[in-house]
Write an enzyme that holds these catalytic residues in place. Structure first.
Site, PDB file in Angstrom:
ATOM      1  N   LYS A   1       0.532  -1.232  -0.114  1.00 41.54           N
ATOM      2  CA  LYS A   1       0.028   0.011   0.085  1.00 41.54           C
ATOM      3  C   LYS A   1       0.749   1.225  -0.080  1.00 41.54           C
ATOM      4  CE  LYS A   1      -1.941   1.677   3.757  1.00 41.54           C
ATOM      5  NZ  LYS A   1      -2.697   1.950   4.763  1.00 41.54           N
TER       6      LYS A   1
ATOM      7  N   ASP B   1      -6.395   1.248   1.010  1.00 38.82           N
ATOM      8  CA  ASP B   1      -6.617   1.315   2.329  1.00 38.82           C
ATOM      9  C   ASP B   1      -7.969   1.063   2.691  1.00 38.82           C
ATOM     10  OD1 ASP B   1      -8.498   3.491   1.487  1.00 38.82           O
ATOM     11  OD2 ASP B   1      -7.510   5.189   3.129  1.00 38.82           O
TER      12      ASP B   1
END
Length: 286
Positions: free
Chosen positions: A172, A190
Site C-alpha cells: 500500500k 486502504d
C-alpha cells in the site's frame, strides 16, 4: 507544502484493459425532490450483472467521482519522495491531519535518508510520538534510512518490487509513493477503498492485494492513482462506514448498496463532510 499528485501514467505505460464503450449517463437521474435515486427508488440487483456490465458500471462510477472530486489528491503533505514515504509510514493507525501536524518539525530536522539512518532513537521517537505506535515507526524510519543509504545512495527506488523490500514499506505504501511521487499508476487499498469497492459490488474480496488486482482489471491503468484518491475522498466525505449519505450521493444510481444509509435528501445532506460539501450537494440538486 503539498506536491500535486500525478494522474498521468508513466511514459510508455499501457492503458490497462481495453476500453468498454458505454452510453449510460455519468450522473444519476434526479427525483422530484432533487435526490439522486436509482430507477424504481432503490438500487438495482447486481446478482446477474455480467463482467462487461461490471466494467462499464465501475468506469461510469469512476467518471462520476471525477466530476465530484476534480481536486482529489494525496492528503499527506510532502515535498520529496522521501518525505512522502515517511509521512505514509507515520499514517498507519493515524489520521492524515495528525501526521500533517507532526511532519513539519520532523522534516526540518531530518532532511535526508542519512539523517534517519543516523538518528538518535529517543529523539526521533519524541518527534513522532503524536502519531502513535512511535517505537515501531521509529524502527521503520531508521531502518528505511539505513537501507536507502546502503542500497540506493540515499534515494528511493522507483519500482514496486524494490520499494516493498524496504523497512516500513508494504504494498500500500509503495503504491502511494509510486503514484504520487513518481507518476507511476498504482491502486492504494486502504480501509476506505476496500470498504467502498465491496459496498459497490466491484469485488467481495477482503485481501488488499486481491482487491488491488481485481479493481485494476476494471479500471484503465492510467486512472489507478486518481481512482484511489477519489474513492478515499468519497469514503471520508459521503460514503461513511456506519451511516453513508445515500440520499445525497452522486453514485446512487449505480450503487447496489443504496439504502444502507438514509435516503431522505435533507437527512443525507447533513451527513456530507468536507470542503467539497456545497459542490457535492449541487451535483445532486440539493
Amino acid at each position: 507544502m503539498r506536491v500535486s499528485p500525478s494522474s498521468a501514467a508513466a511514459p510508455g505505460a499501457d492503458s490497462g484493459p481495453s476500453a468498454v464503450p458505454t452510453s449510460d449517463a455519468a450522473v444519476p437521474a434526479k427525483t422530484a425532490r432533487g435526490a439522486l435515486t436509482p430507477a424504481g427508488g432503490k438500487a438495482k440487483s447486481r446478482a446477474k450483472e455480467t463482467h462487461t456490465g461490471l466494467v462499464r458500471r465501475a468506469r461510469r462510477m469512476n467518471r462520476t467521482l471525477a466530476l465530484a472530486f476534480p481536486d482529489a489528491h494525496c492528503e499527506l503533505d510532502f515535498t520529496t519522495p522521501l518525505e512522502l514515504a515517511v509521512a505514509t509510514i507515520l499514517s498507519a493507525q493515524c489520521t492524515d491531519v495528525r501526521v500533517n501536524l507532526t511532519t513539519p518539525a520532523l522534516f526540518a530536522k531530518y532532511r535526508s535518508a542519512r539523517d534517519y539512518a543516523e538518528a538518535n532513537r529517543t529523539e526521533l521517537e519524541e518527534f513522532i510520538r503524536p502519531t502513535g505506535f512511535y517505537r515501531n515507526k521509529t524502527s521503520s524510519l531508521i531502518g528505511l534510512g539505513q537501507a536507502l543509504v546502503e542500497r540506493y545512495d540515499g534515494e528511493l527506488p522507483h519500482t514496486l518490487a524494490q520499494l516493498v523490500e524496504l523497512p516500513g514499506i508494504g504494498r500500500k505504501t509503495a503504491n502511494v509513493i509510486l503514484g504520487n511521487a513518481f507518476g507511476v499508476p498504482g491502486i492504494t487499498v486502504d480501509t476506505h477503498f476496500g470498504r467502498l469497492v465491496r459496498r459497490w459490488g466491484w469485488t467481495a474480496e477482503e485481501d488488499p492485494v486481491k482487491v488491488e488486482h481485481i479493481v485494476g482489471a476494471l479500471i484503465e491503468r492510467r486512472d489507478w492513482t486518481m481512482l484511489s484518491h477519489r474513492v478515499i475522498f468519497h469514503g471520508r466525505r459521503v460514503c461513511h462506514a456506519r451511516k453513508p449519505a445515500c440520499g445525497a450521493c452522486v453514485l446512487a444510481k449505480d450503487c447496489p448498496s443504496y439504502g444502507t444509509g438514509p435516503t431522505d435528501p435533507a437527512t443525507a445532506a447533513a451527513l456530507v463532510k468536507g470542503p467539497e460539501t456545497e459542490h457535492l450537494l449541487e451535483l445532486v440538486g440539493l
